[in-house]
Design an enzyme around this catalytic site. Structure first.
Site, PDB file in Angstrom:
ATOM      1  CE  LYS A  70      -4.226  -1.661   2.183  1.00 25.41           C
ATOM      2  NZ  LYS A  70      -5.263  -1.262   3.127  1.00 25.41           N
ATOM      3  CG  ASP A 106      -9.143   1.392   3.550  1.00 27.41           C
ATOM      4  OD1 ASP A 106      -9.900   0.570   3.007  1.00 27.41           O
ATOM      5  OD2 ASP A 106      -7.924   1.193   3.716  1.00 27.41           O
ATOM      6  N   GLY A 134      -2.161   1.217  10.261  1.00 31.00           N
ATOM      7  CA  GLY A 134      -2.638   1.710   8.975  1.00 31.00           C
ATOM      8  C   GLY A 134      -4.148   1.871   8.920  1.00 31.00           C
ATOM      9  CB  ALA A 135      -6.926  -0.291   9.989  1.00 31.02           C
ATOM     10  CE1 TYR A 226     -12.128 -10.014   6.173  1.00 34.98           C
ATOM     11  CE2 TYR A 226     -11.595  -7.761   6.766  1.00 34.98           C
ATOM     12  CZ  TYR A 226     -11.332  -8.898   6.040  1.00 34.98           C
ATOM     13  OH  TYR A 226     -10.265  -8.920   5.188  1.00 34.98           O
TER      14      TYR A 226
HETATM   15  P1  ATR Z   1      -2.995  -2.371  10.440  1.00 31.29           P
HETATM   16  O1  ATR Z   1      -2.279  -1.794   9.260  1.00 31.29           O
HETATM   17  O2  ATR Z   1      -3.897  -3.514  10.113  1.00 31.29           O
HETATM   18  O3  ATR Z   1      -3.682  -1.336  11.251  1.00 31.29           O
HETATM   19  P2  ATR Z   1      -0.709  -2.501  12.222  1.00 31.29           P
HETATM   20  O4  ATR Z   1      -0.101  -1.290  11.622  1.00 31.29           O
HETATM   21  O5  ATR Z   1       0.173  -3.665  12.510  1.00 31.29           O
HETATM   22  O6  ATR Z   1      -1.857  -3.093  11.308  1.00 31.29           O
HETATM   23  O7  ATR Z   1      -1.497  -2.065  13.545  1.00 31.29           O
HETATM   24  C1  ATR Z   1      -2.045  -3.002  14.401  1.00 31.29           C
HETATM   25  C2  ATR Z   1      -2.750  -2.274  15.549  1.00 31.29           C
HETATM   26  O8  ATR Z   1      -3.240  -3.272  16.469  1.00 31.29           O
HETATM   27  C3  ATR Z   1      -1.827  -1.393  16.376  1.00 31.29           C
HETATM   28  O9  ATR Z   1      -2.588  -0.341  16.928  1.00 31.29           O
HETATM   29  C4  ATR Z   1      -1.339  -2.353  17.462  1.00 31.29           C
HETATM   30  O10 ATR Z   1      -0.893  -1.706  18.641  1.00 31.29           O
HETATM   31  P3  ATR Z   1       0.649  -1.229  18.758  1.00 31.29           P
HETATM   32  O11 ATR Z   1       0.740   0.034  17.961  1.00 31.29           O
HETATM   33  O12 ATR Z   1       0.852  -0.997  20.208  1.00 31.29           O
HETATM   34  O13 ATR Z   1       1.461  -2.353  18.185  1.00 31.29           O
HETATM   35  C5  ATR Z   1      -2.618  -3.098  17.752  1.00 31.29           C
HETATM   36  N1  ATR Z   1      -2.383  -4.422  18.341  1.00 31.29           N
HETATM   37  C6  ATR Z   1      -2.123  -5.573  17.685  1.00 31.29           C
HETATM   38  N2  ATR Z   1      -1.997  -6.596  18.556  1.00 31.29           N
HETATM   39  C7  ATR Z   1      -2.197  -6.066  19.795  1.00 31.29           C
HETATM   40  C8  ATR Z   1      -2.233  -6.608  21.105  1.00 31.29           C
HETATM   41  N3  ATR Z   1      -2.033  -7.911  21.340  1.00 31.29           N
HETATM   42  N4  ATR Z   1      -2.471  -5.772  22.148  1.00 31.29           N
HETATM   43  C9  ATR Z   1      -2.700  -4.460  21.951  1.00 31.29           C
HETATM   44  N5  ATR Z   1      -2.680  -3.881  20.715  1.00 31.29           N
HETATM   45  C10 ATR Z   1      -2.446  -4.676  19.658  1.00 31.29           C
END
Ligand code: ATR
Length: 279
Positions: A70, A106, A134-135, A226
């Site tokens: 992306k 998005d 990213g989301a 989802y």
């Molecule tokens: P995406 O692009 O799908 O948003 P990402 O950039 O990896 O994926 O972001 C994942 C999000 O889920 C982040 O906000 C992450 O928190 P951190 O910034 O602290 O890493 C959160 N996340 C994923 N697993 C988690 C967990 N077990 N506990 C708390 N937050 C989690």
């Protein structure tokens, strides 16, 4: 029938074999009678630099872009929409008149889902957004573009990431950041959005809000996860009488917007949804 004139659409990513986009878009193409086919291109990392060249050489009319491309596709596009620029990611490429134009659908997807599935024609003044990846970035962009949203509490496990995100989107005083366990801001929130991956299979038994304390019946709760559709968070929200919105709507509406960009035809949203709705 596929013929010599059939246009090509698709999704690029790595991996893409589990993508629901081919089913969703081919159902829409069939329903509208458009002469296109939509396929999945699994592009290995060494192929990433050639995506733009391939689009031009093979006359691929449009692509959706998913993980991990992306950001990198922005390097070879002729144009990137202001929205995709601000979100820092392109999820749709429109190839027309020899030009490759990048978009991000998005933000549209989340607002359309909140409107259609959550009944929110106007967003509430106070919103809690969980996550800073990213989301979350696309959703924060959408929320900041809605003037009726007065305040967003952006909560994340890694608070510094939330701070960076708020600053990158120029949230100013409309955005305050905090730890994901800091649920005081739920009290007067009319909308809670989970944009973390917490609760996604195979770890589906957990909620980003732990035991769900703080959820109440005068809020709408959207979970962009989802798989599964009925996440732990949505079950907690339902148990207290909150209105819930699952992640399918955002997925369908971001796809619908891409479909409309490529074809200029109104997307048959209900058909697209039915094509990816789990049985
Ligand atoms: P995406 O692009 O799908 O948003 P990402 O950039 O990896 O994926 O972001 C994942 C999000 O889920 C982040 O906000 C992450 O928190 P951190 O910034 O602290 O890493 C959160 N996340 C994923 N697993 C988690 C967990 N077990 N506990 C708390 N937050 C989690």
């Amino acid at each position: 029938m596929i013929s010599g004139r059939t246009g090509i659409l698709g999704v690029i990513g790595h991996p893409v074999t589990h993508s629901g986009s081919p089913a969703m878009h081919n159902a829409a193409l069939q329903a509208t009678g458009l002469d296109f086919v939509y396929v999945a291109f699994g592009v290995p990392p060494e192929g990433a630099a050639a995506i733009g060249v391939a689009m031009r050489a093979l006359n691929i009319r449009g692509l959706n872009v998913t993980v991990p491309y992306k950001q990198v596709v922005m390097d070879f596009l002729d144009e990137v929409s202001p929205e995709a620029q601000a979100i820092g990611a392109v999820n749709t490429i429109d190839h027309r008149d020899g030009r490759l134009c990048g978009h991000n659908t998005d933000a549209h997807g989340v607002l359309a889902s909140l409107r259609e599935d959550g009944g929110l024609h106007r967003l509430p003044p106070k919103v809690v957004l969980l996550g800073a990846g990213g989301a979350a970035r696309a959703i924060l962009y959408a929320l900041l573009a809605a003037p009726e949203v007065e305040h967003i509490a952006l909560l994340n496990r890694t608070v510094s990431r939330a701070e960076d995100l708020a600053a990158a989107l120029h949230g100013g005083s409309r955005v305050t950041v905090g730890d994901i366990t800091d649920v005081a801001s739920l009290n007067d929130a009319g909308l809670v959005i989970n944009a973390t991956s917490i609760g996604m299979e195979p770890h589906s038994g957990v909620s980003p809000l732990g035991d769900g304390a703080g959820l109440h019946d005068s809020m709408v709760v959207l979970d962009i996860v989802y798989k599964p559709l009925a996440t732990q968070l949505l079950q907690q929200a339902r148990a207290v009488g909150a209105r819930t919105v699952d992640g399918l709507g955002m997925l369908v509406h971001q796809g619908a917007r891409a479909f409309e960009l490529w074809t200029g035809v109104v997307a048959p949203v209900h058909i697209m949804r039915r094509a990816i709705q789990p049985a």
